[in-house]
Design a protein around this motif. Structure first.
Motif, PDB file in Angstrom:
ATOM      1  N   ARG A 136       2.806   0.650  -8.947  1.00  0.00           N
ATOM      2  CA  ARG A 136       2.827   0.150 -10.327  1.00  0.00           C
ATOM      3  C   ARG A 136       4.013   0.692 -11.135  1.00  0.00           C
ATOM      4  N   ALA A 137       4.783   1.602 -10.547  1.00  0.00           N
ATOM      5  CA  ALA A 137       5.909   2.199 -11.277  1.00  0.00           C
ATOM      6  C   ALA A 137       7.044   1.190 -11.439  1.00  0.00           C
ATOM      7  N   PRO A 138       7.714   1.174 -12.588  1.00  0.00           N
ATOM      8  CA  PRO A 138       8.861   0.276 -12.780  1.00  0.00           C
ATOM      9  C   PRO A 138       9.962   0.588 -11.765  1.00  0.00           C
ATOM     10  N   GLY A 139      10.570  -0.458 -11.231  1.00  0.00           N
ATOM     11  CA  GLY A 139      11.674  -0.270 -10.298  1.00  0.00           C
ATOM     12  C   GLY A 139      11.258  -0.173  -8.845  1.00  0.00           C
ATOM     13  N   VAL A 140       9.977  -0.349  -8.531  1.00  0.00           N
ATOM     14  CA  VAL A 140       9.494  -0.276  -7.144  1.00  0.00           C
ATOM     15  C   VAL A 140       9.243  -1.685  -6.632  1.00  0.00           C
ATOM     16  N   ALA A 141       9.863  -2.031  -5.493  1.00  0.00           N
ATOM     17  CA  ALA A 141       9.681  -3.355  -4.898  1.00  0.00           C
ATOM     18  C   ALA A 141       8.478  -3.381  -3.971  1.00  0.00           C
ATOM     19  N   SER A 142       8.319  -2.347  -3.158  1.00  0.00           N
ATOM     20  CA  SER A 142       7.190  -2.314  -2.219  1.00  0.00           C
ATOM     21  C   SER A 142       6.922  -0.882  -1.791  1.00  0.00           C
ATOM     22  N   VAL A 143       5.700  -0.659  -1.311  1.00  0.00           N
ATOM     23  CA  VAL A 143       5.289   0.650  -0.816  1.00  0.00           C
ATOM     24  C   VAL A 143       4.586   0.445   0.525  1.00  0.00           C
ATOM     25  N   SER A 144       4.981   1.200   1.527  1.00  0.00           N
ATOM     26  CA  SER A 144       4.395   1.045   2.861  1.00  0.00           C
ATOM     27  C   SER A 144       3.017   1.701   2.926  1.00  0.00           C
ATOM     28  N   PRO A 145       2.230   1.336   3.924  1.00  0.00           N
ATOM     29  CA  PRO A 145       0.971   2.056   4.143  1.00  0.00           C
ATOM     30  C   PRO A 145       1.233   3.521   4.466  1.00  0.00           C
ATOM     31  N   VAL A 146       0.261   4.372   4.222  1.00  0.00           N
ATOM     32  CA  VAL A 146       0.398   5.806   4.500  1.00  0.00           C
ATOM     33  C   VAL A 146       0.426   6.036   6.007  1.00  0.00           C
ATOM     34  N   SER A 147       1.394   6.842   6.464  1.00  0.00           N
ATOM     35  CA  SER A 147       1.521   7.172   7.886  1.00  0.00           C
ATOM     36  C   SER A 147       1.206   8.641   8.071  1.00  0.00           C
ATOM     37  N   LEU A 148       0.351   8.996   9.029  1.00  0.00           N
ATOM     38  CA  LEU A 148      -0.036  10.388   9.274  1.00  0.00           C
ATOM     39  C   LEU A 148       0.616  10.918  10.535  1.00  0.00           C
ATOM     40  N   SER A 149       0.940  12.205  10.517  1.00  0.00           N
ATOM     41  CA  SER A 149       1.514  12.863  11.688  1.00  0.00           C
ATOM     42  C   SER A 149       0.449  13.008  12.768  1.00  0.00           C
ATOM     43  N   PRO A 150       0.847  13.279  14.014  1.00  0.00           N
ATOM     44  CA  PRO A 150      -0.146  13.453  15.084  1.00  0.00           C
ATOM     45  C   PRO A 150      -1.185  14.528  14.765  1.00  0.00           C
ATOM     46  N   ALA A 151      -0.776  15.572  14.049  1.00  0.00           N
ATOM     47  CA  ALA A 151      -1.719  16.643  13.709  1.00  0.00           C
ATOM     48  C   ALA A 151      -2.521  16.318  12.452  1.00  0.00           C
ATOM     49  N   GLN A 152      -2.262  15.165  11.833  1.00  0.00           N
ATOM     50  CA  GLN A 152      -2.996  14.720  10.648  1.00  0.00           C
ATOM     51  C   GLN A 152      -2.815  15.643   9.429  1.00  0.00           C
ATOM     52  N   ASP A 153      -1.758  16.493   9.461  1.00  0.00           N
ATOM     53  CA  ASP A 153      -1.561  17.419   8.342  1.00  0.00           C
ATOM     54  C   ASP A 153      -0.400  17.017   7.435  1.00  0.00           C
TER      55      ASP A 153
END
Length: 751
Positions: free
Chosen positions: A461-478
């Protein structure tokens, strides 16, 4: 008007270093030893070249440059990903695919291409564009696949591997499928090498032949520069094994070594020929040259080293490496000028003007043409000073519109892989797709990404943002990563505003009290942090270098006015050079002359580098000119005559030296690398301005206006300053037709 004293008959007094003559200084003794043991001296330098080549082969390190800023948010993001999520930390190569009938129609061909690219060394993984959200354009004609490499720094990918990536892409391209590769690794491959050193040496040789009219006299500076380059260039790799050295610093060090080496030896050869023409024997001429011009070389070289040492104060690792290898090149040519050149004089003797070029007559001593020019300037000093100042201000005016930042692939020449990939990506996904931001988050507990998911929604929702990707987690989930695509390009000021908004407002508010630490990184954010960091440190560099150089000139010439004048004029000439650079970077007709066809920002480290180098080189010409003027002042006590004769005696040397420097730095201009091109344009312009408008117009005009006040310093300061005879003691080396000892400087006569 009486003729210049350098054309008067030689003194009958014993020459320095001969029985009954005055004692020699260190440089004179060193030159005398090198002259007498010339075979041994030349052999020692040849062995030094062999030893340097051997050391470079045995202990050479890899070039590396970390442009991230320690303690910055982007550096924290990079470190977090390198430690916990290496799959997201490495450099990437964008494979941009365009098919008029739709990329999915060529899916089999795309799969084969990506499989071949995945097999190239250093490719860690490939993001399938058909499975990655946002990788396919809305109309389906353009797709972007990312090759994730196992290195962070693009220069760590061997050239043969990056060239293999390009070759695979070119082989896969057909009429139905256009393929272009983007990214810093590919950009480095396309830049390649252009042989700048050879171009610079060839141009210098031509200028020296025109200046001396003799193959032997012109060959001495070239030979000395080649020997010095052989030693310094071979040792660059050894330095790289100890400290981080960027790959582009090799070209800078080579150009500096060639330029100052030829300039310094040009001054020495000119003085040696004058000594021979004045009746000295070759040995005495070589010794007197070392005691006069040789001291100027040491002082001039010291100013260059002092300026380059200022780069250490910037606190940037890559700048330290670049400064160190460049200082090494300057010190080596200074050593060659002090030892190898007197040895070569021993071999040439009086035959220094041998092998003359038909139609070119060797000239010695002062130039009547430059004497008349100086007198013309001195008759109208106010008009001359105003004209010179007006030219500098006019040239400096465009500097007000200079934009700082890092050029990207959109500034590369049309037709290159990276430019094509950039343009296709911008057209299909928007300009911000070429400079995505990375939100790197350290999670409070493995798998606890609730705060990051909420942050992603706020960022959308921030001005100037075209798109945001889904959240990606590391193998250790940290650790979590979110890719943010701005609506504007990497160089747009609005993108910088977005970065600051995310860091100062959106991220703190969305993660407050969650235990989640989020850093805004990526190439674009890193470039913004680097520019800000350099801008904060620049005043420290400028103040330190100017203060140290003024102190050196104060000690050497014992004049407050000369020290202040030199600093002010050097700053003005550099401002004019930066103005020319700014005008070229606008991408208009001037930029197109040099291959810059789009508005291009200037990396902040380039003004820092240029300032350190150019301030030192400008002081070179200052020392060359003022040393001779002061020599004539001591001889005659007539300031006006001293300026005219000093300019006449050095103008030919300074203009020839400047022409060589301009040619050497202009060899950078054909480089495909924008920053090397800009360095070449800026430095060549600055040297040209300094040697013409400043040295030949402003200096004689200002010194005429100052009159005897030129040589004034307070009595208390004069007593405390050490005595340094830059050009030795002139009475030992040239005939003084009117012996004169200047009166007290505490109460100078009015101009």
């Amino acid at each position: 008007m009486s003729r210049p004293a350098l054309l008067d008959p030689p003194s009958t007094a014993p020459a320095p270093g001969t029985p009954g003559g005055p004692p020699l200084g260190l440089l004179g003794r060193l030159a005398g030893l090198s002259f007498r043991r010339r075979r041994l001296t030349v052999l020692a330098w040849l062995l030094a070249v062999v030893a340097a080549v051997g050391a470079g082969a045995a202990w050479s390190g890899e070039f590396e440059a970390d442009y991230t800023v320690k303690g910055s948010d982007s550096r924290a993001a990079q470190d977090l990903l390198s430690e916990r999520f290496p799959g997201q930390a490495g450099d990437t190569v964008d494979v941009v695919l365009r098919a008029p009938d739709g990329v999915r129609a060529a899916e089999a061909q795309v799969d084969r291409l990506l499989a071949e690219l995945a097999a190239v060394p250093h490719v860690q993984s490939v993001d399938d564009p058909f499975e990655t959200p946002g990788a396919l354009s809305d109309d389906g004609t353009v797709a972007v696949a990312k090759l994730r490499l196992d290195v962070v720094n693009p220069v760590d990918v061997p050239l043969e591997d990056s060239e293999r990536l390009v070759a695979v892409a070119e082989e896969a391209a057909t009429a139905e499928l256009q393929v272009a590769l983007g990214g810093q690794t590919i950009a480095a491959t396309e830049q390649g090498e252009i042989g700048s050193e050879g171009i610079g040496l060839a141009a210098a040789a031509l200028i020296l032949l025109l200046a001396f009219g003799s193959v032997v006299a012109a060959g001495l500076p070239i030979l000395t520069a080649v020997v010095g380059l052989g030693v310094s260039a071979s040792l660059v790799g050894v330095v790289a094994g100890v400290i981080g050295v960027p790959d582009w610093s090799t070209s800078l060090a080579a150009m500096m070594g060639i330029g100052v080496g030829i300039d310094y030896v040009l001054l020495l050869v000119t003085r040696y020929r004058e000594q021979l023409a004045g009746g000295r024997d070759p040995y005495s001429a070589a010794v007197s040259t070392a005691e006069t011009a040789g001291r100027s070389v040491v002082v001039a070289g010291s100013t260059v080293v002092i300026s380059l040492l200022g780069l250490f104060a910037m606190g940037l690792d890559y700048m330290r490496g670049a400064a160190l290898v460049t200082i090494l090149a300057v010190l080596i040519v200074m050593a060659a000028a002090s030892t190898l050149v007197p040895a070569l004089f021993g071999f040439t003797g009086r035959r220094v003007d041998a092998l003359r070029i038909p139609g070119l007559r060797p000239q010695h001593g002062a130039s009547p043409t430059w004497t008349r020019w100086s007198r013309l300037v001195q008759r109208r000093p106010l008009v001359s000073a105003a004209a010179g100042l007006g030219v500098l201000v006019l040239l400096a005016a465009p500097m007000a519109g200079l934009r700082y930042g890092f050029p990207d692939s959109g500034n590369n020449p049309e037709g290159t892989n990276t430019r094509t990939a950039y343009d296709l990506t911008a057209a299909a996904f928007g300009p911000g797709a070429n400079g995505p931001l990375l939100l790197a988050a350290s999670l409070p507990a493995p798998g606890d990404a609730a705060a990051v998911e909420a942050l992603a929604e706020e960022v959308r929702r921030a001005p100037g943002v075209a798109s945001v990707s889904p959240v990606s987690l590391s193998p250790a989930q940290d650790t979590a990563v979110v890719t943010v695509v701005p609506t504007t390009g990497p160089q747009d000021p609005s993108t910088e505003t977005l970065v600051r908004t995310l860091r100062e407002d959106v991220v703190p508010q969305a993660t407050a009290g969650t235990g989640t630490a989020v850093h805004v990184g990526g190439v674009t954010a890193s470039a913004i942090d680097s520019t800000d960091d350099v801008a904060k440190r620049l005043p420290l560099l400028v103040g330190g270098v100017v203060a140290l150089s003024m102190l050196l000139l104060l000690v050497v010439f014992r004049s407050v006015a000369l020290a202040v004048k030199a600093a002010v004029m050097n700053l003005l000439s550099m401002a004019a050079a930066f103005g020319v650079v700014a005008y070229v970077l606008e991408g208009g007709w001037a930029g197109q002359l040099f291959g810059i066809d789009t508005p291009t920002p200037l990396p902040a480290f380039i003004p820092v580098l240029m300032f350190a180098v150019l301030f030192g080189l400008s002081m070179d010409y200052e020392v060359f000119l003022l040393s001779r003027i002061r020599e004539r002042w001591v001889a005659t006590g007539d300031n006006s005559r001293a300026v005219a004769e000093g300019l006449a005696g050095t103008a030919r040397v300074i203009t020839a030296a400047a022409a060589i420097m301009v040619a050497v730095f202009a060899a950078f201009v054909p480089s495909p690398a924008v920053f090397l091109k800009v360095i070449g344009i800026g430095m060549a312009t600055a040297i040209l301005i300094d040697a013409t408008v400043v040295r030949m117009l402003l200096v004689p005009a200002v010194l005429q206006l100052l009159g005897r006040a030129t040589w004034w310093s307070p009595a208390w300061l004069d007593r405390r300053l050490p005595r340094v005879h830059v050009e030795g003691r002139p009475e030992h080396h040239v005939e003084l037709p009117e012996p004169h000892l200047p009166g007290p400087r505490t109460a100078p006569a009015p101009a």
